[in-house]
Design an enzyme around this catalytic site. Structure first.
Site, PDB file in Angstrom:
ATOM      1  N   MET A  52       0.841  -1.197   0.000  1.00 33.36           N
ATOM      2  CA  MET A  52       0.000   0.000   0.000  1.00 33.36           C
ATOM      3  C   MET A  52       0.875   1.246   0.000  1.00 33.36           C
ATOM      4  O   MET A  52       2.062   1.202   0.344  1.00 33.36           O
ATOM      5  CB  MET A  52      -0.951  -0.010   1.198  1.00 33.36           C
ATOM      6  CG  MET A  52      -0.309   0.064   2.552  1.00 33.36           C
ATOM      7  SD  MET A  52      -1.538  -0.205   3.862  1.00 33.36           S
ATOM      8  CE  MET A  52      -2.860   0.894   3.351  1.00 33.36           C
ATOM      9  N   CYS A  53       0.283   2.378  -0.406  1.00 35.88           N
ATOM     10  CA  CYS A  53       1.000   3.655  -0.442  1.00 35.88           C
ATOM     11  C   CYS A  53      -0.002   4.750  -0.114  1.00 35.88           C
ATOM     12  O   CYS A  53      -0.831   4.596   0.777  1.00 35.88           O
ATOM     13  CB  CYS A  53       1.654   3.860  -1.804  1.00 35.88           C
ATOM     14  SG  CYS A  53       0.499   3.887  -3.188  1.00 35.88           S
ATOM     15  N   GLY A  54       0.052   5.857  -0.825  1.00 36.94           N
ATOM     16  CA  GLY A  54      -0.899   6.930  -0.590  1.00 36.94           C
ATOM     17  C   GLY A  54      -2.247   6.667  -1.208  1.00 36.94           C
ATOM     18  O   GLY A  54      -3.287   6.800  -0.562  1.00 36.94           O
ATOM     19  N   GLY A  99      -2.395   4.019  -4.071  1.00 39.96           N
ATOM     20  CA  GLY A  99      -2.340   2.743  -4.784  1.00 39.96           C
ATOM     21  C   GLY A  99      -1.400   2.685  -5.963  1.00 39.96           C
ATOM     22  O   GLY A  99      -1.064   1.589  -6.431  1.00 39.96           O
ATOM     23  N   SER A 122      -5.404   2.444  -1.181  1.00 35.86           N
ATOM     24  CA  SER A 122      -4.385   2.435  -0.126  1.00 35.86           C
ATOM     25  C   SER A 122      -4.764   3.311   1.074  1.00 35.86           C
ATOM     26  O   SER A 122      -5.874   3.235   1.574  1.00 35.86           O
ATOM     27  CB  SER A 122      -3.033   2.836  -0.721  1.00 35.86           C
ATOM     28  OG  SER A 122      -2.499   1.762  -1.471  1.00 35.86           O
TER      29      SER A 122
END
Length: 464
Positions: free
Chosen positions: A423-425, A427, A451
């Protein structure tokens, strides 16, 4: 307006997406200059044509580390002089002296040596000789941004303190004395890797920065140095290539081979000969079907992130969402020195699987799915691939932070015997991470759609 109806000053900002680099075109009367031109530089010739001006000078603020400079592109087309700062063994152009002055119509331009970000860093103060002696604007390169100051770690940690000291002197003893009225014209905007907290606003003055920039409140030199040393930056591998290109002068675009449209069979053969696929489609499209071994880097992220994973000695094969995006992808790669672009897949991924050529998939789960897995203690390995500074806004306590650009060199920290969730900010970087993991034999891989944006929207807990 001037005596003959000519404009005293015409200023244009040319911003390059992704890397947030800013180039400038400045004209007075029928004379013009360009500051830090990007590699695809014909836009500056058009601006000169529209302004009915001749480009007299190209000024470089420093040897840029994050994009290929376009000075030689301009010099190949017109007679122009290129200037850059001292303390480097430049292989093209002319080396300036601190305080050297230039005339441009009714404007005077003064070179000011402002080391700190790099040793040769130079700013250019502009004066309107028809109205007074005060500085009206200053091109600050990577010394001073809106809301931020330049990073000081480009020579490694061993020299960072010395660079911070140099930057302090450049800011407080050379730039701030130009006066609160002076407009600052920095080399980058928000999103650039050359600053830690560049403001989204791209218009400012020395006076505003003096009042609002946190770093400029630190008038004590030791405090300023300590603050700069505590900043967190990542050093992308492609910086070294940019430094090489921008010292010697990069290859001219006219001499590069043209990339070609490749039918699926041709694309497959180029892949078998060692080509590397860069797939710029969005995470859901990539996850549903992609060619094995592809790197998934979304289009707007291409110039910022491709340098973490792509070598310079391999031919590049492109897959795009639609044909309209192809030109952008091509320019983004050229701006960071990826010249060996072999071709693109005609018809995209649909044409590939319509020929019954094999594809792979990436699993996709929602924030709700992830919360359920964590609540039931399912045996997953959750990776948050955001940069360390972003975690200050909150992260999931079960997540291990591995920056997306460092995934490939930290594969030994990731287990192969359990599902991997990234995950990130929102996706996009998480999808890039899944493509890296798939390329290296991690098969049970999932991307969290939306995300942290989706996780926060659901009101699920985070820690700081």
């Amino acid at each position: 307006m001037g005596k003959k109806g000519r404009e005293i000053l015409i200023l244009h900002k040319v911003k390059s997406e992704g890397i947030s680099s800013i180039s400038y075109f400045l004209a007075s009367g029928n004379e013009a200059c360009v500051v830090d031109p990007r590699r695809d530089a014909k836009i500056f010739l058009k601006l000169a044509w529209d302004a009915e001006a001749n480009i007299k000078y190209v000024f470089e603020t420093h040897r840029n580390e994050d994009y290929v400079i376009g000075s030689k592109e301009i010099a190949d087309l017109i007679d122009v002089k290129i200037y850059h700062g001292p303390d480097l063994d430049w292989k093209y152009g002319n080396t300036l002296k601190d305080g050297q002055e230039f005339n441009l119509g009714v404007l005077k331009i003064k070179a000011i040596h402002t080391p700190g970000h790099t040793d040769e860093s130079t700013s250019y103060a502009v004066y309107d000789t028809s109205t007074g002696k005060e500085t009206i604007m200053v091109f600050t390169g990577d010394a001073l941004f809106v809301g931020d100051t330049g990073r000081i770690d480009m020579y490694g940690l061993a020299l960072a303190e010395q660079n911070a000291s140099n930057l302090y002197n450049s800011l407080f003893n050379k730039l701030l004395p130009l006066g609160d009225q002076a407009v600052i014209l920095p080399g980058h905007g928000a999103g650039s890797v050359c600053g830690a907290a560049i403001n989204e606003r791209e218009l400012s003055t020395i006076g505003l920065e003096r009042m609002q920039s946190y770093a400029l409140q630190l008038k004590d030199k030791d405090t300023f140095i300590k603050f700069k040393l505590n900043e967190h930056h990542y050093f992308s591998p492609y910086f070294k290539k940019m430094e090489e290109y921008n010292l010697k002068g990069p290859p001219l675009l006219k001499n590069l081979p043209r990339f070609k449209p490749l039918l699926p069979g041709e694309f497959k053969r180029e892949l078998q000969k060692g080509g590397i696929i860069v797939d710029t489609r969005n995470p859901t499209s990539f996850g549903s079907a992609h060619i094995k071994g592809s790197y998934n880097i979304w289009l707007k992220g291409l110039p910022s992130y491709v340098g973490w994973v792509l070598p310079y000695d391999k031919p590049i094969l492109l897959i795009v969402e639609n044909f309209a995006e192809l030109k952008k992808a091509y320019k983004y790669l050229l701006r960071v020195g990826y010249d060996n672009i072999k071709g693109y897949l005609v018809g995209g991924i649909i044409a590939w699987y319509s020929n019954n050529f094999p594809t792979e998939t990436v699993g996709m789960i929602t924030a709700d799915n992830l919360k359920d897995k964590l609540d039931h203690n399912q045996d997953i390995f959750l990776i948050d691939v955001r940069g360390a500074p972003e975690l200050k806004d909150g992260y999931i306590k079960e997540a291990k932070n591995i920056y997306v650009g460092e995934i490939e060199k930290k594969l030994n920290e990731i287990p192969k015997d359990k599902p991997i969730v990234t995950m990130c900010g929102n996706g996009a970087r998480a999808s890039m991470a899944t493509s890296i993991l798939k390329k290296h034999g991690f098969n049970d891989v999932f991307n969290v759609l939306g995300s942290m944006k989706a996780w926060n929207a659901a009101g699920y807990p985070t820690v700081k």
